[in-house]
Enzyme design. Structure first.
Site, short mmCIF file in Angstrom:
data_model
loop_
_atom_site.label_atom_id
_atom_site.label_comp_id
_atom_site.label_asym_id
_atom_site.label_seq_id
_atom_site.Cartn_x
_atom_site.Cartn_y
_atom_site.Cartn_z
N ASP A 1 4.00 -1.47 11.89
CA ASP A 1 3.33 0.09 10.78
C ASP A 1 2.86 0.78 12.61
OD1 ASP A 1 2.56 1.63 8.28
OD2 ASP A 1 1.19 2.07 10.22
N ARG B 1 9.40 2.58 11.18
CA ARG B 1 10.17 2.91 10.46
C ARG B 1 11.40 2.43 11.11
NH1 ARG B 1 10.29 8.03 7.29
NH2 ARG B 1 8.09 7.36 7.07
N ARG C 1 -0.67 12.21 10.21
CA ARG C 1 0.55 12.81 10.75
C ARG C 1 1.19 14.35 9.96
NH1 ARG C 1 3.51 7.46 12.11
NH2 ARG C 1 2.91 7.36 13.83
N ASP D 1 0.42 -1.32 -0.01
CA ASP D 1 -0.07 -0.05 -0.16
C ASP D 1 0.89 1.09 -0.25
OD1 ASP D 1 1.04 -0.14 2.67
OD2 ASP D 1 -0.99 -0.34 3.47
N HIS D 2 2.10 1.07 0.35
CA HIS D 2 2.84 2.40 0.97
C HIS D 2 3.85 2.86 -0.79
CE1 HIS D 2 2.23 1.80 4.56
NE2 HIS D 2 3.41 2.38 5.39
N SER E 1 6.75 6.74 12.77
CA SER E 1 6.54 6.09 12.67
C SER E 1 7.43 4.99 12.94
CB SER E 1 6.61 5.86 11.21
OG SER E 1 8.01 5.94 10.64
#
Ligand code: F3S
Length: 641
Positions: free
Chosen positions: A119, A535, A379, A64-65, A533
């Protein structure tokens, strides 16, 4: 004493520890999710553990990213993810099927279960009564391998809702109000459990908007009860069989209570550049805008897009505004195209984007320089939109649409007629883009294009760490600052040597070069280092560049765990003023680490340049200390096996 919802779920999943705040506990993970930006690395890590398949009840790989296939890299990643999922027992949600959290809520979340996702907005499924936690990819890989998830037991906050939302006031305004009151640090070390009479007035997708953005409070997660609303939603998704009631016992205890009277709320907006910079829409109405974006895992449900369509019907987007709409799932897109709502959106002049994260992760739709963009996302950190000096405002879909029509930030209560959206009888169910794993995994070959590079290795931590302060940073450094996203960088998520060139790119273009020349070193940070995030590349790429320790005033939870997972020592000042004693270029040394590094212990950092000593501490458990000495979680796991 009766239990609250969080205690009930944790008790039934507890592997080690006691439910005592601030002590380490471990739980069984029922389900995992990954998305493409974190999934490739998580799967390489899982592969390194040498297991034949995942051990969870359910694991799903979403794409999706990163949907811009401007080069071969993304498609390489997708093929890797799909073939890997097929071989190792993971469901694969194809690109175009939707945003991980939206699809997981629709098709997989289970009340009373546990979900770990790579995520940070994984708590979205808390809207359905599932304890859903965001973590680094390596933690998710361990969970897929049947390992427990370890964390510090949070305090549990009851958010007691009363009353009901007034017309044009939405779930987004509830969470913005909470952010206004508590700030982005207000949820650190906490779980928010929603209760009170007001809960029953909120639908599951409204609840999911609230739990989604609970991540911005810094909370571990947020959760709603499973009640008649939950049952109704699951029935509409054809999944009524997984429903079970879940509520707090009458005499349940909480560490803290926050009360919100829903009927007292007004439309709210988070101003640049932080989700807690919140005020009433009324206070800034009239601000000129260039762009309005509706979508993201926060606000892209069927209801959200039906509201947008109803408000846009028969109207036109303001000539000076670009309005984009990204549906959260193919289910939503198909439904609004079947019932004609999509036609109303298109006729009004909106641009329909891919069913994906899109502009939320800076993949396209960067605002003009110095521009103003109003978004329904979660965000608004500087630069996340793709334009460093753009101003991003966060609002509800209702506020976004009236703003797009008028060309200036506007209060939706000034819209000219009431809008009523009826629930559909059932959602449109078509799981054909969710590919089940192979029944013959031995015959599946994993496809590895040139963008899939091997995992970098880390040696066990030595007894002495020395090096220069490579960079000194301020407060609230986000993972976006450390490891930017966007169209240039995201395609390199499976290629650590290449992506590490972009570390701190927006703050100091020379950082990667300097880190390599100096053979690594230290980072110095302020408050809430690593917010944002999940990440893990924000730890993995600095590790590749030789970062040995980060000394900060405080850390955001997921990033601190990610640093540990990749063998980087997260240290905090015992005296915040000692931050002033460290400067870029100072030569630091930590000696006798094996002796000094103990739970709750204090270490001495020698500043050889200034001939001074400072004391630092940490929140590491003995297990985390073992992980650091092993050189990271993967090495630790290999040693254990
Ligand atoms: Fe995607 Fe933005 Fe959510 S990047 S998962 S839509 S926070």
């Amino acid at each position: 004493m009766g239990k609250n919802i969080v205690q009930k779920i944790l008790s039934s999943h507890l592997v080690s520890g006691r439910l005592k705040a601030k002590t380490e506990i471990a739980i069984v993970v029922d389900q995992t999710l990954t998305q493409d930006a974190t999934g490739t690395m998580a799967y390489l890590q899982f592969e390194a553990m040498g297991l034949p398949g995942v051990k969870t009840k359910l694991s799903v790989s979403y794409v999706d990213h990163n949907m811009l296939q401007a080069g071969f890299e993304n498609f390489d990643d997708h093929l890797f993810l799909q073939s890997f999922a097929s071989k190792y027992g993971i469901y694969y949600s194809k690109p175009g099927n939707g945003i991980c959290h939206q699809v997981h809520l629709e098709r997989f979340a289970v009340p009373g279960g546990t979900l770990l996702g790579s995520d940070s907005h994984t708590p979205t499924c808390g809207g359905l009564g599932m304890l859903s936690i965001g973590a680094g990819g390596l933690d998710v890989a361990i969970a897929m391998a049947g390992g427990s998830f370890y964390f510090s037991m949070p305090e549990i906050v009851l958010v007691k809702l009363s009353g009901a939302l007034s017309p044009w006031v939405t779930a987004k305004d509830v969470i913005l109000e909470l952010l206004r009151r508590l700030t982005v640090k207000g949820g650190v070390g906490k779980i928010f459990e929603y209760g009170g009479e007001g809960v029953k007035t909120l639908t599951v997708t409204e609840r999911a908007t609230i739990t989604n953005m609970g991540a911005e409070l810094g909370a571990l997660t947020s959760i709603f009860p499973s009640d008649a609303q939950t049952k109704k939603y699951l029935k509409m998704q054809g999944r009524e069989d997984v429903w079970q009631p879940l509520k707090a016992s009458a005499n349940a205890q909480y560490d803290e209570t926050v009360e919100i009277d829903l009927s007292s709320l007004e439309p709210m907006v988070a101003r640049p550049h932080s989700p807690d910079n919140v005020c009433k829409v009324r206070e800034i109405q009239g601000t000129m805008v260039h762009q309005v974006c509706i979508g993201s895992c926060t606000n892209s449900s069927y209801h959200d897009l039906m509201v947008a369509a109803a408000m846009l019907k028969g109207k036109k987007v303001h000539p000076d505004v670009s309005l984009t709409i990204s549906p959260g799932s193919r289910q939503v897109l198909e439904m609004i195209s079947k019932n004609g709502a999509l036609t109303d959106i298109i006729a009004a002049g909106a641009r329909i984007l891919d069913v994906a994260c899109g502009p939320c992760i800076g993949m396209g739709q960067a605002p003009p320089s110095g521009g103003v963009t109003v978004r329904t996302f979660n965000r608004n950190f500087e630069g996340r939109s793709g334009t460093l000096d753009a101003k991003v405002y966060l609002v509800s879909p209702e506020t976004a649409v009236i703003t797009a029509i008028r060309g200036v930030i506007s209060d939706p209560r000034d819209y000219d007629m009431p809008i009523i959206i009826k629930d559909p009888k059932t959602f449109l169910i078509d799981d054909s883009m969710i590919i089940p794993p192979s029944e013959n995994p031995a015959q599946v070959t994993i496809i590895r294009g040139p963008n899939i590079k091997p995992l970098p290795k880390k040696e066990p931590m030595p007894d002495t760490l020395h090096g220069e302060v490579l960079l000194k940073l301020g407060d609230n450094i986000t993972t976006d600052h450390i490891m930017p996203a966007g169209a240039k960088v995201l395609p390199l998520r499976s290629n650590i040597p290449a992506i590490s060139e972009f570390v701190f790119e927006k703050i100091d273009k020379e950082f990667a070069k300097r880190a390599k020349e100096k053979g690594g070193g230290f980072l110095v940070g302020g408050i809430n280092y690593g917010q944002g995030s999940s990440r893990e590349h924000a730890a993995l790429a600095p590790m590749y560049l030789g970062v040995k320790a980060v000394i900060a005033k405080s850390f955001a939870r997921i990033h601190r765990s990610n640093l540990v997972n990749f063998g980087i020592l997260p240290l905090t000042f015992t005296e915040e003023n000692d931050y002033l004693v460290l400067d870029q270029g100072d030569s630091l040394e930590l000696v006798d680490i094996k002796k000094q590094l103990k739970p709750g212990g204090i270490l001495v950092v020698h500043n050889r340049t200034k001939n001074k000593e400072i004391k630092v501490t940490h929140l590491l458990s003995s297990r985390e200390i073992d992980i650091l000495f092993a050189g990271g979680l993967l090495n630790y796991q290999a040693q254990k096996n």
